[in-house]
Design a protein around this motif. Structure first.
Motif, PDB file in Angstrom:
ATOM      1  N   ASP A 298      13.163  -0.337 -42.698  1.00 51.62           N
ATOM      2  CA  ASP A 298      12.699  -1.761 -43.014  1.00 51.62           C
ATOM      3  C   ASP A 298      12.013  -2.062 -41.758  1.00 51.62           C
ATOM      4  O   ASP A 298      12.462  -2.464 -40.705  1.00 51.62           O
ATOM      5  CB  ASP A 298      13.935  -2.751 -43.114  1.00 51.62           C
ATOM      6  N   LYS A 301      12.086  -5.871 -40.293  1.00 53.58           N
ATOM      7  CA  LYS A 301      13.275  -6.194 -39.631  1.00 53.58           C
ATOM      8  C   LYS A 301      13.439  -5.519 -38.300  1.00 53.58           C
ATOM      9  O   LYS A 301      13.646  -6.407 -37.228  1.00 53.58           O
ATOM     10  CB  LYS A 301      14.689  -5.599 -40.535  1.00 53.58           C
ATOM     11  N   GLN A 304      10.982  -7.534 -35.773  1.00 55.36           N
ATOM     12  CA  GLN A 304      11.486  -8.716 -35.281  1.00 55.36           C
ATOM     13  C   GLN A 304      12.503  -8.518 -34.425  1.00 55.36           C
ATOM     14  O   GLN A 304      12.843  -9.150 -33.489  1.00 55.36           O
ATOM     15  CB  GLN A 304      12.170  -9.527 -36.614  1.00 55.36           C
ATOM     16  N   ARG A 305      13.449  -7.434 -34.555  1.00 55.03           N
ATOM     17  CA  ARG A 305      14.750  -7.262 -33.701  1.00 55.03           C
ATOM     18  C   ARG A 305      13.954  -6.804 -32.342  1.00 55.03           C
ATOM     19  O   ARG A 305      14.413  -7.281 -31.471  1.00 55.03           O
ATOM     20  CB  ARG A 305      15.369  -5.890 -34.496  1.00 55.03           C
TER      21      ARG A 305
END
Length: 359
Positions: A298, A301, A304-305
């Motif tokens: 992903d 995801k 962003q993390r």
């Protein structure tokens, strides 16, 4: 990299005391323990000046399959991904049994000087090619024209446990480690004897980073990977190790994260003697030398993390060819990327290539 304040604060809470009884090590830890969507190392990249010469060298030495060679220019997605206007390059992709090896000649590097990477770095000093001792990769690389760094022109038996080690340079001064394995050591790498029938008797195993501050860099990757290192070491007064790196009186700190259940690792070294110098500046993502990718399931995801932790990406994830990708740099300025296959069932995903059989 300009804004690592938040990440540095988190890393401070993880900092190791470099004593064997004080380091948080989990001997069983591997990437399958992560709570992230990272699934392993997808590829090792090498930015080169002369693709024809370097590609011929690695094809002769490894016999890896050439799965793609293409020129790219006037491509807005490529411009965005690499952070260059009107970028132009030619890429050749080789497939090892367990990962991809990508060689790229960027037009903007045509006047860049070639510098031989010293064993002590700093930076991504090398990757590693492993082979059975009965069919040694060392001999194949030397025959193809590799220049030995290790003393004596032969790989070194470090400890009598079934592995010989040697360092050598490719035609552009990029260092590689060559390991020859036998017996139980070979079986622990996940080596499949049927590979021999397929002509696949060499594979790749590591990302090796040399740093001026191993505690800091390993703490960084512990946050990125969200797994513990499985091993650390301090080594000095080892004549065999001196022979491998062609350095007298070597004193080093080392640490490792396991990126699958068998052979893939991230390896970290801090040379105390001779001292690994701190890298100052910012490596361009197209700069000559090594980089690598972490495959994720992903990418949005993970983008962003990691952005929330303070990593600065060249761009948001970009779809280019078979992959979604986004480039960034670690605390030492080493270039790496996140990579997700467009097709979840792609034969070029870690899920299909990895000898650890993740599924």
């Amino acid at each position: 990299m300009q804004n690592f304040t938040k990440l540095l604060s988190l890393i401070a809470s993880l900092s190791f005391c470099w004593q064997a009884d004080a380091i948080e090590v989990n001997k069983a830890a591997n990437i399958r323990d992560t709570t992230t969507s990272i699934i392993g190392v997808n590829h090792i990249a090498l930015s080169v000046k002369n693709l024809d010469e370097v590609l011929a060298f690695y094809r002769e030495a490894t016999d890896f399959e050439l799965i793609r060679r293409e020129k790219v220019s006037k491509n807005k997605d490529a411009d965005t991904l690499f952070g260059h206007t009107d970028i132009a390059y030619e890429v050749a992709v080789l497939k090892a049994p367990n990962m991809l090896f990508e060689l790229t000649e960027f037009k903007n590097n045509k006047d860049a000087p070639i510098n031989r990477m010293p064993a002590q770095g700093p930076g991504m000093t090398h990757t590693c090619f492993q082979s059975p001792s009965e069919d040694p990769g060392w001999d194949k690389f030397i025959k193809a024209g590799a220049e030995p760094l290790s003393r004596g022109g032969q790989p070194i038996d470090l400890g009598g446990y079934g592995v010989t080690y040697g360092y050598a340079y490719d035609p552009e001064g990029n260092m590689m480690e060559l390991e020859q394995l036998d017996g139980t050591v070979l079986s622990r790498t996940g080596y499949d004897k049927t590979w021999k029938d397929l002509g696949e008797v060499m594979w790749m195993s590591q990302v090796a980073l040399a740093t001026h501050d191993i505690e800091r860099l390993m703490a960084f990757y512990q946050k990125v990977l969200e797994i513990q290192p499985y091993r650390v070491a301090e080594v000095a007064d080892n004549l065999k190790l001196d022979e491998i790196a062609d350095i007298d009186d070597m004193h080093i700190l080392g640490g490792w994260f396991r990126l699958n259940e068998t052979s893939k690792v991230m390896e970290f070294w801090q040379y105390i003697s001779p001292k690994t110098q701190q890298f100052n500046g910012e490596r361009d993502v197209t700069a000559l030398g090594y980089s690598f990718s972490l495959e994720v399931s992903d990418i949005q995801k993970e983008y962003q993390r990691l952005s929330s932790l303070g990593l600065e990406f060249v761009s948001e994830p970009v779809k280019l060819g078979d992959f979604w990708q986004a480039y960034t740099r670690d605390l030492d300025g080493n270039v790496f990327s996140l990579r997700q296959t467009v097709d979840v069932d792609s034969e070029y995903s870690v899920r299909k290539m990895d000898i650890s059989k993740l599924e």
